[in-house]
Design a protein around this motif. Structure first.
Motif, PDB file in Angstrom:
ATOM      1  N   MET A   1     -21.801  17.582  -4.346  1.00  0.00           N
ATOM      2  CA  MET A   1     -21.583  17.285  -2.946  1.00  0.00           C
ATOM      3  C   MET A   1     -22.055  15.876  -2.599  1.00  0.00           C
ATOM      4  N   THR A   2     -23.076  15.362  -3.256  1.00  0.00           N
ATOM      5  CA  THR A   2     -23.546  13.998  -2.975  1.00  0.00           C
ATOM      6  C   THR A   2     -22.465  12.971  -3.283  1.00  0.00           C
ATOM      7  N   VAL A   3     -21.660  13.233  -4.310  1.00  0.00           N
ATOM      8  CA  VAL A   3     -20.588  12.314  -4.662  1.00  0.00           C
ATOM      9  C   VAL A   3     -19.641  12.144  -3.480  1.00  0.00           C
ATOM     10  N   VAL A   4     -19.283  13.262  -2.845  1.00  0.00           N
ATOM     11  CA  VAL A   4     -18.357  13.232  -1.716  1.00  0.00           C
ATOM     12  C   VAL A   4     -18.941  12.439  -0.557  1.00  0.00           C
ATOM     13  N   LYS A   5     -20.214  12.660  -0.248  1.00  0.00           N
ATOM     14  CA  LYS A   5     -20.840  11.960   0.875  1.00  0.00           C
ATOM     15  C   LYS A   5     -20.873  10.457   0.669  1.00  0.00           C
ATOM     16  N   THR A   6     -21.005  10.016  -0.580  1.00  0.00           N
ATOM     17  CA  THR A   6     -21.102   8.587  -0.845  1.00  0.00           C
ATOM     18  C   THR A   6     -19.780   7.992  -1.326  1.00  0.00           C
ATOM     19  N   PHE A   7     -18.724   8.755  -1.303  1.00  0.00           N
ATOM     20  CA  PHE A   7     -17.430   8.268  -1.762  1.00  0.00           C
ATOM     21  C   PHE A   7     -16.959   7.115  -0.884  1.00  0.00           C
ATOM     22  N   LYS A   8     -16.851   5.956  -1.495  1.00  0.00           N
ATOM     23  CA  LYS A   8     -16.350   4.776  -0.802  1.00  0.00           C
ATOM     24  C   LYS A   8     -15.385   4.102  -1.763  1.00  0.00           C
ATOM     25  N   PRO A   9     -14.086   4.365  -1.614  1.00  0.00           N
ATOM     26  CA  PRO A   9     -13.140   3.812  -2.575  1.00  0.00           C
ATOM     27  C   PRO A   9     -13.156   2.286  -2.610  1.00  0.00           C
ATOM     28  N   ARG A  10     -13.002   1.782  -3.799  1.00  0.00           N
ATOM     29  CA  ARG A  10     -12.895   0.337  -4.016  1.00  0.00           C
ATOM     30  C   ARG A  10     -11.405   0.019  -4.028  1.00  0.00           C
ATOM     31  N   ILE A  11     -11.013  -0.972  -3.255  1.00  0.00           N
ATOM     32  CA  ILE A  11      -9.617  -1.371  -3.155  1.00  0.00           C
ATOM     33  C   ILE A  11      -9.440  -2.724  -3.826  1.00  0.00           C
ATOM     34  N   PHE A  12      -8.527  -2.768  -4.771  1.00  0.00           N
ATOM     35  CA  PHE A  12      -8.182  -4.005  -5.462  1.00  0.00           C
ATOM     36  C   PHE A  12      -6.940  -4.584  -4.791  1.00  0.00           C
ATOM     37  N   LEU A  13      -7.020  -5.829  -4.362  1.00  0.00           N
ATOM     38  CA  LEU A  13      -5.883  -6.498  -3.735  1.00  0.00           C
ATOM     39  C   LEU A  13      -5.189  -7.369  -4.775  1.00  0.00           C
ATOM     40  N   SER A  14      -4.001  -6.982  -5.164  1.00  0.00           N
ATOM     41  CA  SER A  14      -3.208  -7.732  -6.126  1.00  0.00           C
ATOM     42  C   SER A  14      -2.186  -8.542  -5.340  1.00  0.00           C
ATOM     43  N   TYR A  15      -2.232  -9.866  -5.484  1.00  0.00           N
ATOM     44  CA  TYR A  15      -1.384 -10.731  -4.664  1.00  0.00           C
ATOM     45  C   TYR A  15      -1.144 -12.054  -5.379  1.00  0.00           C
ATOM     46  N   ALA A  16      -0.119 -12.755  -4.975  1.00  0.00           N
ATOM     47  CA  ALA A  16       0.137 -14.106  -5.477  1.00  0.00           C
ATOM     48  C   ALA A  16      -0.623 -15.084  -4.592  1.00  0.00           C
ATOM     49  N   HIS A  17      -1.194 -16.103  -5.193  1.00  0.00           N
ATOM     50  CA  HIS A  17      -1.968 -17.073  -4.407  1.00  0.00           C
ATOM     51  C   HIS A  17      -1.135 -17.752  -3.325  1.00  0.00           C
ATOM     52  N   ALA A  18       0.170 -17.823  -3.505  1.00  0.00           N
ATOM     53  CA  ALA A  18       1.046 -18.390  -2.469  1.00  0.00           C
ATOM     54  C   ALA A  18       1.005 -17.547  -1.194  1.00  0.00           C
ATOM     55  N   ASP A  19       0.584 -16.286  -1.321  1.00  0.00           N
ATOM     56  CA  ASP A  19       0.519 -15.362  -0.182  1.00  0.00           C
ATOM     57  C   ASP A  19      -0.906 -15.161   0.323  1.00  0.00           C
ATOM     58  N   GLU A  20      -1.784 -16.079   0.003  1.00  0.00           N
ATOM     59  CA  GLU A  20      -3.197 -15.910   0.344  1.00  0.00           C
ATOM     60  C   GLU A  20      -3.439 -15.750   1.843  1.00  0.00           C
ATOM     61  N   ASP A  21      -2.706 -16.478   2.672  1.00  0.00           N
ATOM     62  CA  ASP A  21      -2.901 -16.350   4.120  1.00  0.00           C
ATOM     63  C   ASP A  21      -2.615 -14.928   4.602  1.00  0.00           C
ATOM     64  N   LEU A  22      -1.569 -14.309   4.062  1.00  0.00           N
ATOM     65  CA  LEU A  22      -1.249 -12.931   4.442  1.00  0.00           C
ATOM     66  C   LEU A  22      -2.298 -11.962   3.896  1.00  0.00           C
ATOM     67  N   LYS A  23      -2.805 -12.245   2.686  1.00  0.00           N
ATOM     68  CA  LYS A  23      -3.877 -11.416   2.121  1.00  0.00           C
ATOM     69  C   LYS A  23      -5.112 -11.463   3.013  1.00  0.00           C
ATOM     70  N   LYS A  24      -5.443 -12.658   3.511  1.00  0.00           N
ATOM     71  CA  LYS A  24      -6.603 -12.816   4.396  1.00  0.00           C
ATOM     72  C   LYS A  24      -6.396 -12.044   5.706  1.00  0.00           C
TER      73      LYS A  24
END
Length: 160
Positions: A1-24
Motif C-alpha cells: 500500500m505504501t507504493v500506491v501512496k507514493t506513486f508519482k509517475p515519471r514522464i519522459f518528454l521526447s521531442y525535437a529541439h526545433a519544437d522546444e518552445d512548444l515543449k516548454k
C-alpha cells in the motif's frame, strides 16, 4: 500500500529541439500536476555537464512510466529519436512497462508511424498549432495526462 501512496509517475518528454518552445509550453501546463506531487517530468535539457548524454537519455527513458511523444515533422525526421527513443518507447509500451502517448503538436504525416495505433492527444489528434488558442490544446493535454495518472494509480490500488 505504501507504493500506491507514493506513486508519482515519471514522464519522459521526447521531442525535437526545433519544437522546444512548444515543449516548454506543455511543461508549463503540466506544472500544476508537478506542484501537487502527482508527476515528475524529464527531458534532455536536464542533462548536466560531464554526463554521457546517450546513456542518460536512455536510462531516463527506461525509468519513465509515461512517455509523451511531441510529434511534428522535425520529431519524425530526427534520426536519434527514430533509432533510439522511439524504438525503446514502443518496446516498453508493447511489454506494458510504460504508457506511450503521442501528442500531435504540428501538422505532419504521422499516421503511418509505429505510434499511430495509440490514442493521440489533443482530442481527435488535432495538432496543437491548429488551435486558435494553443493554451486550449495544452490544457486538454494536461487534463488527459492527469486522467492517465489517476487511471494508473487506480490500477495499482486494485492490484493490491
Amino acid at each position: 500500500m505504501t507504493v500506491v501512496k507514493t506513486f508519482k509517475p515519471r514522464i519522459f518528454l521526447s521531442y525535437a529541439h526545433a519544437d522546444e518552445d512548444l515543449k516548454k509550453e506543455l511543461d508549463k501546463h503540466l506544472m500544476p500536476l508537478k506542484r501537487s506531487g502527482k508527476i515528475e517530468t524529464w527531458d534532455d535539457r536536464e542533462l548536466i555537464a560531464g554526463q554521457e548524454w546517450n546513456e542518460e537519455i536512455l536510462a531516463e527513458l527506461n525509468r519513465a512510466e509515461i512517455i509523451l511523444l511531441l510529434v511534428s515533422k522535425d520529431f519524425i525526421a530526427s534520426q536519434y529519436i527514430w533509432e533510439k527513443e522511439l524504438e525503446t518507447a514502443m518496446k516498453r509500451h508493447e511489454n506494458g512497462t510504460a504508457k506511450v502517448v503521442p501528442v500531435i503538436i504540428k501538422n505532419c504525416l504521422w499516421q503511418d508511424m509505429p505510434f499511430a495505433k495509440l490514442q493521440a492527444l489533443p482530442r481527435n489528434a488535432k495538432p496543437v498549432t491548429n488551435y486558435e488558442n494553443p493554451d486550449d490544446a495544452f490544457t486538454e493535454i494536461a487534463v488527459s495526462v492527469k486522467k492517465l495518472v489517476e487511471y494508473m494509480l487506480s490500477k495499482l490500488q486494485n492490484s493490491d
